[in-house]
Design a protein around this motif. Structure first.
Motif: not given
Length: 122
Positions: A29-56
């Motif tokens: 496992f060595s992605p370039y990035a990981m991220a968190w998204f969230r989705q509330a009822p009736g809404k689109e999935r939205e970006f929350v946070s992301a991280i570059k895996w190597s650099a942080g």
């Protein structure tokens, strides 16, 4: 193939904190990035946070900046989302994702977890 599994969601009151975890299962496992998204009822999935895996290097949505902190433990293939000062509008299913780019749009991410529910009561 990468399998992502989120945990740490729950029901809390406004002002409380939660820490979400996302564990990746893969032979290498060595992605370039990981991220968190969230989705509330009736809404689109939205970006929350992301991280570059190597650099942080981290990135946040304006709505969570200064309240949420994303981090990772490369040795454990785990990403975290520390959520403080939670608000009712943070209520959503939270998903983690991995990919080869850092993006605030969900489409570039290759692998997704099943999500964990976060509910914040007022």
């Amino acid at each position: 193939q990468v399998r992502l599994e989120e945990s740490g969601g729950g029901l809390v009151q406004a002002g409380d904190s939660l820490r979400l975890s996302c564990v990746a299962s893969a032979r290498s496992f060595s992605p370039y990035a990981m991220a968190w998204f969230r989705q509330a009822p009736g809404k689109e999935r939205e970006f929350v946070s992301a991280i570059k895996w190597s650099a942080g290097t981290t990135y946040y949505a304006d709505s969570v900046k200064d309240r949420f902190t994303m981090s990772r433990d490369n040795s454990q293939n785990t990403a975290y989302l520390q959520m403080n000062s939670l608000k009712p509008e943070d209520t959503a299913v939270y998903y983690c994702a991995s990919g080869t780019v850092v993006a605030r749009d969900f489409s570039p991410y290759d692998f997704w977890g099943q999500g964990t529910q976060v509910t914040v009561s007022s």
